[in-house]
Design a protein around this motif. Structure first.
Motif, PDB file in Angstrom:
ATOM      1  N   GLY A  27      11.860 -17.889   8.280  1.00  0.00           N
ATOM      2  CA  GLY A  27      10.780 -18.332   7.411  1.00  0.00           C
ATOM      3  C   GLY A  27       9.806 -19.244   8.137  1.00  0.00           C
ATOM      4  O   GLY A  27       9.962 -19.568   9.316  1.00  0.00           O
ATOM      5  N   TYR A  28       8.794 -19.663   7.398  1.00  0.00           N
ATOM      6  CA  TYR A  28       7.737 -20.503   7.964  1.00  0.00           C
ATOM      7  C   TYR A  28       8.029 -21.988   7.748  1.00  0.00           C
ATOM      8  O   TYR A  28       8.727 -22.369   6.812  1.00  0.00           O
ATOM      9  CB  TYR A  28       6.403 -20.168   7.299  1.00  0.00           C
ATOM     10  N   GLY A  29       7.479 -22.809   8.653  1.00  0.00           N
ATOM     11  CA  GLY A  29       7.499 -24.256   8.459  1.00  0.00           C
ATOM     12  C   GLY A  29       8.772 -24.951   8.876  1.00  0.00           C
ATOM     13  O   GLY A  29       9.044 -26.066   8.422  1.00  0.00           O
ATOM     14  N   GLU A  30       9.586 -24.348   9.753  1.00  0.00           N
ATOM     15  CA  GLU A  30      10.830 -24.970  10.217  1.00  0.00           C
ATOM     16  C   GLU A  30      10.490 -26.003  11.294  1.00  0.00           C
ATOM     17  O   GLU A  30      10.199 -25.665  12.442  1.00  0.00           O
ATOM     18  CB  GLU A  30      11.785 -23.911  10.754  1.00  0.00           C
ATOM     19  N   LYS A  31      10.541 -27.263  10.906  1.00  0.00           N
ATOM     20  CA  LYS A  31      10.121 -28.350  11.791  1.00  0.00           C
ATOM     21  C   LYS A  31      10.974 -28.438  13.049  1.00  0.00           C
ATOM     22  O   LYS A  31      10.485 -28.847  14.124  1.00  0.00           O
ATOM     23  CB  LYS A  31      10.159 -29.677  11.035  1.00  0.00           C
ATOM     24  N   ARG A  32      12.224 -28.053  12.966  1.00  0.00           N
ATOM     25  CA  ARG A  32      13.093 -28.166  14.134  1.00  0.00           C
ATOM     26  C   ARG A  32      12.566 -27.340  15.307  1.00  0.00           C
ATOM     27  O   ARG A  32      12.724 -27.732  16.473  1.00  0.00           O
ATOM     28  CB  ARG A  32      14.512 -27.730  13.769  1.00  0.00           C
ATOM     29  N   LEU A  33      11.932 -26.217  15.036  1.00  0.00           N
ATOM     30  CA  LEU A  33      11.386 -25.407  16.129  1.00  0.00           C
ATOM     31  C   LEU A  33      10.162 -26.063  16.734  1.00  0.00           C
ATOM     32  O   LEU A  33       9.961 -26.040  17.958  1.00  0.00           O
ATOM     33  CB  LEU A  33      11.061 -23.991  15.635  1.00  0.00           C
ATOM     34  N   ALA A  34       9.341 -26.657  15.896  1.00  0.00           N
ATOM     35  CA  ALA A  34       8.172 -27.386  16.409  1.00  0.00           C
ATOM     36  C   ALA A  34       8.617 -28.572  17.253  1.00  0.00           C
ATOM     37  O   ALA A  34       8.043 -28.851  18.323  1.00  0.00           O
ATOM     38  CB  ALA A  34       7.300 -27.851  15.242  1.00  0.00           C
ATOM     39  N   ASP A  35       9.648 -29.280  16.803  1.00  0.00           N
ATOM     40  CA  ASP A  35      10.157 -30.428  17.572  1.00  0.00           C
ATOM     41  C   ASP A  35      10.740 -29.985  18.909  1.00  0.00           C
ATOM     42  O   ASP A  35      10.570 -30.667  19.938  1.00  0.00           O
ATOM     43  CB  ASP A  35      11.226 -31.165  16.761  1.00  0.00           C
ATOM     44  N   ALA A  36      11.438 -28.849  18.896  1.00  0.00           N
ATOM     45  CA  ALA A  36      12.007 -28.341  20.151  1.00  0.00           C
ATOM     46  C   ALA A  36      10.912 -28.017  21.150  1.00  0.00           C
ATOM     47  O   ALA A  36      11.032 -28.315  22.354  1.00  0.00           O
ATOM     48  CB  ALA A  36      12.859 -27.102  19.874  1.00  0.00           C
ATOM     49  N   ALA A  37       9.831 -27.403  20.674  1.00  0.00           N
ATOM     50  CA  ALA A  37       8.700 -27.096  21.553  1.00  0.00           C
ATOM     51  C   ALA A  37       8.069 -28.373  22.085  1.00  0.00           C
ATOM     52  O   ALA A  37       7.739 -28.473  23.284  1.00  0.00           O
ATOM     53  CB  ALA A  37       7.664 -26.271  20.794  1.00  0.00           C
ATOM     54  N   HIS A  38       7.912 -29.360  21.215  1.00  0.00           N
ATOM     55  CA  HIS A  38       7.302 -30.632  21.626  1.00  0.00           C
ATOM     56  C   HIS A  38       8.122 -31.326  22.702  1.00  0.00           C
ATOM     57  O   HIS A  38       7.597 -31.767  23.740  1.00  0.00           O
ATOM     58  CB  HIS A  38       7.164 -31.531  20.388  1.00  0.00           C
ATOM     59  N   ARG A  39       9.436 -31.406  22.481  1.00  0.00           N
ATOM     60  CA  ARG A  39      10.302 -32.053  23.469  1.00  0.00           C
ATOM     61  C   ARG A  39      10.226 -31.340  24.814  1.00  0.00           C
ATOM     62  O   ARG A  39      10.129 -31.983  25.878  1.00  0.00           O
ATOM     63  CB  ARG A  39      11.752 -32.058  22.969  1.00  0.00           C
ATOM     64  N   GLN A  40      10.266 -30.014  24.792  1.00  0.00           N
ATOM     65  CA  GLN A  40      10.258 -29.270  26.047  1.00  0.00           C
ATOM     66  C   GLN A  40       8.925 -29.386  26.756  1.00  0.00           C
ATOM     67  O   GLN A  40       8.872 -29.463  27.993  1.00  0.00           O
ATOM     68  CB  GLN A  40      10.588 -27.798  25.792  1.00  0.00           C
ATOM     69  N   GLY A  81      18.531  -6.058  47.303  1.00  0.00           N
ATOM     70  CA  GLY A  81      17.127  -5.661  47.399  1.00  0.00           C
ATOM     71  C   GLY A  81      16.335  -6.167  46.205  1.00  0.00           C
ATOM     72  O   GLY A  81      16.880  -6.405  45.120  1.00  0.00           O
ATOM     73  N   ASP A  82      15.038  -6.391  46.416  1.00  0.00           N
ATOM     74  CA  ASP A  82      14.180  -6.913  45.357  1.00  0.00           C
ATOM     75  C   ASP A  82      13.989  -5.899  44.232  1.00  0.00           C
ATOM     76  O   ASP A  82      13.826  -4.699  44.478  1.00  0.00           O
ATOM     77  CB  ASP A  82      12.798  -7.275  45.910  1.00  0.00           C
ATOM     78  N   PHE A  83      14.004  -6.397  43.010  1.00  0.00           N
ATOM     79  CA  PHE A  83      13.513  -5.643  41.858  1.00  0.00           C
ATOM     80  C   PHE A  83      12.094  -6.154  41.631  1.00  0.00           C
ATOM     81  O   PHE A  83      11.895  -7.259  41.132  1.00  0.00           O
ATOM     82  CB  PHE A  83      14.403  -5.865  40.637  1.00  0.00           C
ATOM     83  N   ASN A  84      11.122  -5.373  42.034  1.00  0.00           N
ATOM     84  CA  ASN A  84       9.740  -5.841  42.095  1.00  0.00           C
ATOM     85  C   ASN A  84       9.043  -5.730  40.741  1.00  0.00           C
ATOM     86  O   ASN A  84       8.145  -4.931  40.521  1.00  0.00           O
ATOM     87  CB  ASN A  84       8.967  -5.045  43.158  1.00  0.00           C
ATOM     88  N   HIS A  85       9.483  -6.604  39.836  1.00  0.00           N
ATOM     89  CA  HIS A  85       8.961  -6.580  38.475  1.00  0.00           C
ATOM     90  C   HIS A  85       9.160  -7.950  37.849  1.00  0.00           C
ATOM     91  O   HIS A  85      10.185  -8.603  38.071  1.00  0.00           O
ATOM     92  CB  HIS A  85       9.698  -5.516  37.650  1.00  0.00           C
ATOM     93  N   GLY A  86       8.214  -8.407  37.063  1.00  0.00           N
ATOM     94  CA  GLY A  86       8.347  -9.686  36.371  1.00  0.00           C
ATOM     95  C   GLY A  86       6.992 -10.171  35.885  1.00  0.00           C
ATOM     96  O   GLY A  86       5.957  -9.541  36.152  1.00  0.00           O
ATOM     97  N   PHE A  87       6.995 -11.273  35.159  1.00  0.00           N
ATOM     98  CA  PHE A  87       5.786 -11.790  34.538  1.00  0.00           C
ATOM     99  C   PHE A  87       5.664 -13.294  34.764  1.00  0.00           C
ATOM    100  O   PHE A  87       6.667 -13.996  34.899  1.00  0.00           O
ATOM    101  CB  PHE A  87       5.803 -11.508  33.034  1.00  0.00           C
ATOM    102  N   THR A  88       4.443 -13.780  34.756  1.00  0.00           N
ATOM    103  CA  THR A  88       4.207 -15.212  34.887  1.00  0.00           C
ATOM    104  C   THR A  88       5.029 -15.997  33.872  1.00  0.00           C
ATOM    105  O   THR A  88       5.554 -17.068  34.166  1.00  0.00           O
ATOM    106  CB  THR A  88       2.709 -15.518  34.671  1.00  0.00           C
ATOM    107  N   TYR A  89       5.149 -15.463  32.674  1.00  0.00           N
ATOM    108  CA  TYR A  89       5.815 -16.191  31.592  1.00  0.00           C
ATOM    109  C   TYR A  89       7.241 -15.715  31.329  1.00  0.00           C
ATOM    110  O   TYR A  89       7.816 -16.021  30.279  1.00  0.00           O
ATOM    111  CB  TYR A  89       4.971 -16.094  30.316  1.00  0.00           C
ATOM    112  N   SER A  90       7.834 -14.967  32.270  1.00  0.00           N
ATOM    113  CA  SER A  90       9.237 -14.580  32.117  1.00  0.00           C
ATOM    114  C   SER A  90      10.115 -15.830  31.999  1.00  0.00           C
ATOM    115  O   SER A  90      10.125 -16.661  32.906  1.00  0.00           O
ATOM    116  CB  SER A  90       9.696 -13.748  33.315  1.00  0.00           C
ATOM    117  N   GLY A  91      10.823 -15.948  30.875  1.00  0.00           N
ATOM    118  CA  GLY A  91      11.711 -17.095  30.697  1.00  0.00           C
ATOM    119  C   GLY A  91      10.985 -18.412  30.553  1.00  0.00           C
ATOM    120  O   GLY A  91      11.498 -19.461  30.968  1.00  0.00           O
ATOM    121  N   HIS A  92       9.814 -18.409  29.939  1.00  0.00           N
ATOM    122  CA  HIS A  92       9.018 -19.633  29.769  1.00  0.00           C
ATOM    123  C   HIS A  92       9.881 -20.734  29.140  1.00  0.00           C
ATOM    124  O   HIS A  92      10.549 -20.511  28.130  1.00  0.00           O
ATOM    125  CB  HIS A  92       7.817 -19.335  28.869  1.00  0.00           C
ATOM    126  N   PRO A  93       9.896 -21.948  29.715  1.00  0.00           N
ATOM    127  CA  PRO A  93      10.819 -22.981  29.225  1.00  0.00           C
ATOM    128  C   PRO A  93      10.588 -23.393  27.774  1.00  0.00           C
ATOM    129  O   PRO A  93      11.547 -23.660  27.045  1.00  0.00           O
ATOM    130  CB  PRO A  93      10.586 -24.157  30.183  1.00  0.00           C
TER     131      PRO A  93
END
Length: 462
Positions: free
Chosen positions: A68-81, A318-330
């Motif tokens: 659902g919408y408006g879950e403050k805990r997720l906003a706080d987690a983003a802020h802390r990180q 051997g390298d797997f030549n694939h990935g993104f700038t935001y892969s696993g964004h903290p």
């Protein structure tokens, strides 16, 4: 108290939108004429537009706002990180705590034989990644000729070049020279629309065996993988007959072909299990994920990979030549971790499986009696109704009538988001929806059907 931001008036916002914003999946000519509905805030299962209308979001955004919408805990987690480590990449032999912890958490939820995760920014990117991984795996195994991937007509796997190619949406294939080479499609397990006089069980077997036919036509030594959603989402909430997946499993094992189970929609609780494959008894080699992983609060996707495949990557090197700038964004990883904690603490999977899912399905079946409804079907917290001209023959209205669009627009005006997939109306509400809110959803869906029928009668369609 929820903070309500101040925004320009609706007309100003629409003027800015028309002047500067190109929307996804839109007829821009029509949109410029009508103006976009401006959504300005949300809480729980409701959204509000800029004119103050409260609307029950029967689609959880785009199948994604599971908590659902408006879950403050997720906003706080983003802020802390953001304050601690707002960004760093996973290239150059680097990682960070949130992504490592998230990978472990997801592996714990996934089937036992799947223990590693590759992260992306979306479901479309996840399916691009799957295509690369499948072909790389067979190359590592000394079988680069196993190159072809089989999908399903009307399946949906995203809108990037690879994702749209893997999917079987004809409208998407008409634009951009799709599908790309090496992608093939077989019929979908859509009993109501294509089952004819067969029973659902007979049709399930027959449709599954189309996979074996395709494998033999292409050459079993040239087929790398089969990709499918556990149930088709954007294709119209098509739930395969009970005989379908067991037969698919048999065929894939017989020919040693990898299974890609697209969990972007069905993952993270939608069916009453953590993943759709667990409900249907599918054994995947790859599971593309996104949406419910963060409940849509921040973009993130991934691919859960089987030990069979991951071990080949590690053993061969051997390298797997694939990935993104935001892969696993903290920040995204931190939000996903908190989202999964919330889901566990609220016992949302059990709630969907044992309480609200059965209640929604029971109430949804009451729509089957409506003169316009040919079938009402669903699973967990996802459901569909088929709009028909004649129930007995399952015959449709002419495409020019646009009955799905009519019903969708009337539904929103009545305060309910339902999505139209052609002449099929679908819902996929947040997992936190209550019984009272389900009752409201059903009441508004019935009203929308009544008004759609009235519209057809007044315009001489029936």
């Amino acid at each position: 108290m929820t903070h309500v931001a101040q925004h320009p008036d609706t007309e100003t916002l629409q003027a800015l939108d028309n002047a500067h914003y190109l929307h996804p999946f839109s007829d821009h000519k029509t949109l410029r004429e009508t103006g976009a509905r401006m959504i300005v805030r949300a809480q729980g299962v409701y959204i509000w537009d800029s004119n103050g209308n409260r609307i029950l979001d029967g689609m959880a955004g785009l199948w994604c706002t599971n908590i659902g919408y408006g879950e403050k805990r997720l906003a706080d987690a983003a802020h802390r990180q953001m304050l601690e480590l707002p960004y760093y990449n996973s290239f150059f032999q680097c990682a960070h705590p949130p992504v490592v912890e998230l990978a472990k958490e997801i592996a714990d939820l996934a089937p036992d034989h799947m223990n590693q995760v590759f992260f992306t920014g979306s479901g479309s990117e996840s399916n691009d990644t799957v295509l690369r991984m499948v072909r790389h795996y067979w190359t590592l195994k000394g079988q680069p000729e196993k190159f072809n991937i089989i999908g399903r007509h009307n399946g949906y796997h995203g809108s990037t070049v690879a994702g749209a190619s893997l999917g079987g949406m004809k409208g998407m294939h008409k634009q951009g020279g799709l599908p790309i080479p090496g992608i093939h499609h077989i019929p979908q397990p859509y009993w109501f629309g294509e089952g004819g006089d067969l029973t659902p069980e007979e049709f399930g077997i027959k449709t599954a065996q189309e996979l074996e036919k395709a494998i033999l036509e292409i050459g079993e030594d040239k087929v790398a993988a089969f990709i499918a959603e556990p149930f088709q989402g954007a294709g119209g909430v098509i739930i395969p007959p009970s005989t379908y997946w067991p037969e698919i499993n048999r065929i894939l094992a017989k020919y040693d072909i990898l299974m890609i189970t697209d969990e972007v929609i069905s993952g993270f609780g939608r069916t009453g299990e953590w993943f759709g494959c667990q409900h249907f008894g599918i054994t995947p080699d790859f599971m593309p994920i996104a949406k419910g992983m963060t409940s849509g609060y921040i973009p993130m996707g991934g691919v859960i990979v089987s030990d069979r495949v991951a071990n080949a990557f590690q053993e061969k090197g051997g390298d797997f030549n694939h990935g993104f700038t935001y892969s696993g964004h903290p920040v995204a990883a931190a939000v996903a971790l908190e989202n999964l904690r919330v889901m566990k603490e609220k016992n949302l999977i059990r709630y969907v499986k044992e309480d609200i899912g059965p209640y929604l399905q029971q109430q949804w079946q009451t729509l089957a009696d409506h003169p316009l409804v040919g079938e009402a079907r669903g699973l967990g917290l996802v459901a569909a109704i088929e709009l028909v001209k004649d129930k007995a023959s399952r015959s449709r209205f002419a495409e020019s009538v646009g009955i799905g669009g009519i019903c969708r627009d009337l539904s929103v005006e009545n305060g309910l988001v339902m999505r139209a997939c052609g002449d099929t109306m679908i819902i996929s509400p947040p997992l936190v929806i209550t019984r009272a809110e389900v009752d409201e959803l059903i009441h508004k869906a019935k009203l929308s059907l009544d008004l759609t029928l009235q519209h057809l009668q007044e315009n001489g369609v029936i």
